[in-house]
Scaffold this motif. Structure first.
Motif, PDB file in Angstrom:
ATOM      1  N   VAL A 113       5.536  12.070   6.446  1.00  0.00           N
ATOM      2  CA  VAL A 113       4.560  10.784   6.520  1.00  0.00           C
ATOM      3  C   VAL A 113       3.975  10.434   5.098  1.00  0.00           C
ATOM      4  CG1 VAL A 113       2.231  10.460   7.714  1.00  0.00           C
ATOM      5  CG2 VAL A 113       3.889  11.537   8.733  1.00  0.00           C
ATOM      6  N   GLN A 114       3.804  11.436   4.517  1.00  0.00           N
ATOM      7  CA  GLN A 114       3.388  11.100   2.907  1.00  0.00           C
ATOM      8  C   GLN A 114       4.304  10.172   2.443  1.00  0.00           C
ATOM      9  OE1 GLN A 114       0.184  11.900   2.163  1.00  0.00           O
ATOM     10  NE2 GLN A 114       0.654  11.182  -0.243  1.00  0.00           N
ATOM     11  N   SER A 115       5.731  10.715   2.524  1.00  0.00           N
ATOM     12  CA  SER A 115       6.772   9.844   1.792  1.00  0.00           C
ATOM     13  C   SER A 115       6.954   8.509   2.289  1.00  0.00           C
ATOM     14  CB  SER A 115       8.269  10.502   1.661  1.00  0.00           C
ATOM     15  OG  SER A 115       8.686  10.712   3.270  1.00  0.00           O
ATOM     16  N   ALA A 116       6.659   8.303   3.628  1.00  0.00           N
ATOM     17  CA  ALA A 116       6.834   6.923   4.177  1.00  0.00           C
ATOM     18  C   ALA A 116       5.800   5.958   3.797  1.00  0.00           C
ATOM     19  CB  ALA A 116       6.861   7.234   5.631  1.00  0.00           C
ATOM     20  N   TYR A 117       4.511   6.468   3.280  1.00  0.00           N
ATOM     21  CA  TYR A 117       3.427   5.683   3.105  1.00  0.00           C
ATOM     22  C   TYR A 117       2.760   5.508   1.656  1.00  0.00           C
ATOM     23  CZ  TYR A 117       3.683   4.635   8.216  1.00  0.00           C
ATOM     24  OH  TYR A 117       4.052   4.231   9.443  1.00  0.00           O
ATOM     25  N   ARG A 118       2.822   6.813   1.208  1.00  0.00           N
ATOM     26  CA  ARG A 118       2.144   6.843  -0.210  1.00  0.00           C
ATOM     27  C   ARG A 118       2.703   7.329  -1.258  1.00  0.00           C
ATOM     28  NH1 ARG A 118      -3.388   7.551   2.487  1.00  0.00           N
ATOM     29  NH2 ARG A 118      -2.995   5.783   4.002  1.00  0.00           N
ATOM     30  N   TRP A 120      10.216   0.075   3.016  1.00  0.00           N
ATOM     31  CA  TRP A 120       9.304  -1.166   3.187  1.00  0.00           C
ATOM     32  C   TRP A 120       7.921  -0.904   3.788  1.00  0.00           C
ATOM     33  CZ3 TRP A 120       7.798  -3.254   7.790  1.00  0.00           C
ATOM     34  CH2 TRP A 120       8.463  -2.989   8.830  1.00  0.00           C
ATOM     35  N   THR A 121       7.669   0.309   4.199  1.00  0.00           N
ATOM     36  CA  THR A 121       6.466   0.479   5.100  1.00  0.00           C
ATOM     37  C   THR A 121       5.313   1.009   4.147  1.00  0.00           C
ATOM     38  OG1 THR A 121       7.197   2.821   5.379  1.00  0.00           O
ATOM     39  CG2 THR A 121       7.601   1.009   6.976  1.00  0.00           C
ATOM     40  N   THR A 122       5.615   1.201   2.792  1.00  0.00           N
ATOM     41  CA  THR A 122       4.596   1.657   1.895  1.00  0.00           C
ATOM     42  C   THR A 122       3.263   1.243   2.006  1.00  0.00           C
ATOM     43  OG1 THR A 122       4.172   2.371  -0.353  1.00  0.00           O
ATOM     44  CG2 THR A 122       5.084   0.019   0.029  1.00  0.00           C
ATOM     45  N   GLU A 123       2.130   1.719   1.863  1.00  0.00           N
ATOM     46  CA  GLU A 123       0.747   1.432   1.825  1.00  0.00           C
ATOM     47  C   GLU A 123       0.321   1.733   0.321  1.00  0.00           C
ATOM     48  OE1 GLU A 123      -0.586   2.535   6.233  1.00  0.00           O
ATOM     49  OE2 GLU A 123      -1.088   3.884   4.858  1.00  0.00           O
ATOM     50  N   ALA A 124       1.176   2.000  -0.619  1.00  0.00           N
ATOM     51  CA  ALA A 124       0.777   2.632  -1.900  1.00  0.00           C
ATOM     52  C   ALA A 124      -0.162   1.414  -2.690  1.00  0.00           C
ATOM     53  CB  ALA A 124       2.152   2.803  -2.771  1.00  0.00           C
ATOM     54  N   ASP A 125       0.212   0.042  -2.314  1.00  0.00           N
ATOM     55  CA  ASP A 125      -0.528  -0.776  -3.054  1.00  0.00           C
ATOM     56  C   ASP A 125      -2.127  -0.948  -2.329  1.00  0.00           C
ATOM     57  OD1 ASP A 125       1.389  -1.641  -4.738  1.00  0.00           O
ATOM     58  OD2 ASP A 125       2.191  -2.973  -3.167  1.00  0.00           O
ATOM     59  N   LEU A 126      -2.413  -0.295  -1.139  1.00  0.00           N
ATOM     60  CA  LEU A 126      -3.586  -0.336  -0.616  1.00  0.00           C
ATOM     61  C   LEU A 126      -4.378   0.719  -0.754  1.00  0.00           C
ATOM     62  CD1 LEU A 126      -2.399  -2.143   2.807  1.00  0.00           C
ATOM     63  CD2 LEU A 126      -3.482  -3.321   0.795  1.00  0.00           C
ATOM     64  N   LEU A 127      -3.613   2.059  -0.709  1.00  0.00           N
ATOM     65  CA  LEU A 127      -4.315   3.302  -0.651  1.00  0.00           C
ATOM     66  C   LEU A 127      -3.663   4.202  -1.311  1.00  0.00           C
ATOM     67  CD1 LEU A 127      -4.308   3.150   3.289  1.00  0.00           C
ATOM     68  CD2 LEU A 127      -6.707   3.556   2.122  1.00  0.00           C
ATOM     69  N   ASP A 148     -13.887   8.975   3.903  1.00  0.00           N
ATOM     70  CA  ASP A 148     -13.149  10.210   4.469  1.00  0.00           C
ATOM     71  C   ASP A 148     -11.964  10.172   3.896  1.00  0.00           C
ATOM     72  OD1 ASP A 148     -12.011  12.058   6.070  1.00  0.00           O
ATOM     73  OD2 ASP A 148     -12.734  11.322   8.003  1.00  0.00           O
ATOM     74  N   ALA A 149     -11.715  11.062   2.916  1.00  0.00           N
ATOM     75  CA  ALA A 149     -10.527  11.018   2.197  1.00  0.00           C
ATOM     76  C   ALA A 149      -9.223  11.702   3.138  1.00  0.00           C
ATOM     77  CB  ALA A 149     -10.964  12.152   0.920  1.00  0.00           C
ATOM     78  N   ARG A 150      -9.583  11.928   4.254  1.00  0.00           N
ATOM     79  CA  ARG A 150      -8.396  12.505   5.085  1.00  0.00           C
ATOM     80  C   ARG A 150      -7.405  11.502   5.286  1.00  0.00           C
ATOM     81  NH1 ARG A 150     -10.847  14.984  10.284  1.00  0.00           N
ATOM     82  NH2 ARG A 150     -12.162  12.983   9.922  1.00  0.00           N
ATOM     83  N   PHE A 151      -8.035  10.125   5.437  1.00  0.00           N
ATOM     84  CA  PHE A 151      -7.362   8.928   5.535  1.00  0.00           C
ATOM     85  C   PHE A 151      -6.812   8.040   4.346  1.00  0.00           C
ATOM     86  CE2 PHE A 151     -10.169  10.070   9.109  1.00  0.00           C
ATOM     87  CZ  PHE A 151      -8.984  10.293  10.191  1.00  0.00           C
ATOM     88  N   GLY A 152      -6.872   8.687   3.340  1.00  0.00           N
ATOM     89  CA  GLY A 152      -6.449   8.206   1.948  1.00  0.00           C
ATOM     90  C   GLY A 152      -7.889   7.524   1.238  1.00  0.00           C
ATOM     91  N   LEU A 153      -7.490   7.245  -0.036  1.00  0.00           N
ATOM     92  CA  LEU A 153      -8.375   6.478  -0.857  1.00  0.00           C
ATOM     93  C   LEU A 153      -8.143   4.968  -1.171  1.00  0.00           C
ATOM     94  CD1 LEU A 153      -7.986   9.584  -3.737  1.00  0.00           C
ATOM     95  CD2 LEU A 153      -9.685   9.203  -1.783  1.00  0.00           C
ATOM     96  N   PRO A 154      -9.003   4.274  -0.470  1.00  0.00           N
ATOM     97  CA  PRO A 154      -8.835   2.733  -0.553  1.00  0.00           C
ATOM     98  C   PRO A 154      -8.751   2.401  -2.165  1.00  0.00           C
ATOM     99  CG  PRO A 154     -10.208   3.321   0.979  1.00  0.00           C
ATOM    100  CD  PRO A 154     -10.169   4.544   0.300  1.00  0.00           C
ATOM    101  N   LYS A 155      -7.949   1.196  -2.166  1.00  0.00           N
ATOM    102  CA  LYS A 155      -7.870   0.620  -3.542  1.00  0.00           C
ATOM    103  C   LYS A 155      -8.576  -0.884  -3.475  1.00  0.00           C
ATOM    104  CE  LYS A 155      -3.416   2.454  -5.281  1.00  0.00           C
ATOM    105  NZ  LYS A 155      -2.174   2.431  -5.704  1.00  0.00           N
ATOM    106  N   ARG A 156      -9.020  -1.087  -2.012  1.00  0.00           N
ATOM    107  CA  ARG A 156      -9.757  -2.212  -1.914  1.00  0.00           C
ATOM    108  C   ARG A 156     -10.828  -2.118  -0.980  1.00  0.00           C
ATOM    109  NH1 ARG A 156      -4.932  -6.361  -0.106  1.00  0.00           N
ATOM    110  NH2 ARG A 156      -6.783  -7.656   0.730  1.00  0.00           N
ATOM    111  N   ASP A 157     -11.796  -3.074  -0.894  1.00  0.00           N
ATOM    112  CA  ASP A 157     -13.031  -2.894   0.136  1.00  0.00           C
ATOM    113  C   ASP A 157     -12.885  -3.659   1.328  1.00  0.00           C
ATOM    114  OD1 ASP A 157     -13.520  -5.396  -1.141  1.00  0.00           O
ATOM    115  OD2 ASP A 157     -15.289  -4.686  -2.027  1.00  0.00           O
TER     116      ASP A 157
END
Length: 178
Positions: free
Chosen positions: A25-30, A38-45, A158-167
């Motif tokens: 899960v971590q490798s697919a999103y973060r 193409w499923t990365t959320e790295a630009d968001l979180l 809630d850091a369990r769900f990630g650290l947002p890069k935008r508000d």
């Protein structure tokens, strides 16, 4: 030209699968590894997408199932489904970033829909998707999911769900009738 679809086997996750699931899960999103797909959320979180404790609780929940897709004994993808009064909740959908775009996700989502319909007798499957993920939302829409108009707040703080890069992050709800 015909593209061969991988032969997958499906099974329910067990406690021994927790570490492999968290890593997938971590490798697919973060992080940088997620950029291979193409499923990365790295630009968001930043931060984690899930943790061993949460995955372990989900595996132990009798109303939930984490479905694993394996090819030749290797974990290729996973998804969480949960039987709820509204229908089956679908989430934690993750495909190995280096294998995305090859049909694995289509097969796994079909298997989860089959479980929801045939085993749990749910009339629909629903999910939440970060509103800013236009390409992912379009992918689900091509598979029959529709926006319901519902929105849910992102769990800021809630850091369990990630650290947002935008508000301005929030979730929308997509649903498919089975």
């Amino acid at each position: 030209m015909t593209i061969a679809t991988p032969t997958l086997t499906f099974r329910a996750a067990r406690p021994a699968d927790v570490d492999a699931l968290v890593a997938l899960v971590q490798s697919a999103y973060r992080g940088d590894a997620s950029r291979a797909g193409w499923t990365t959320e790295a630009d968001l979180l930043d931060g984690q997408r899930t943790d061993p404790e949460g995955v372990g609780r989900t595996i132990a929940d009798p109303n939930s199932r984490i479905v694993l897709a394996e090819q030749d004994g290797k974990l290729m993808a996973c998804a969480h489904i949960e039987c709820q009064p509204r229908g089956a909740y679908f989430g934690m959908f993750s495909v190995n970033p280096k294998s995305q775009g090859g049909g694995i996700g289509n097969q796994l989502i079909a298997e989860c829909e089959r479980i929801a319909r045939d085993e749990w007798h749910c009339a629909s499957v629903f999910m939440t998707v970060i509103r800013q993920r236009d390409e992912l939302i379009a992918w689900y829409e091509r598979r029959g999911y529709a926006k319901t108009g519902e929105r849910k707040p992102f769990p800021y703080g809630d850091a369990r769900f990630g650290l947002p890069k935008r508000d301005d992050l929030e979730f929308i709800v997509l649903e498919k009738k089975l």
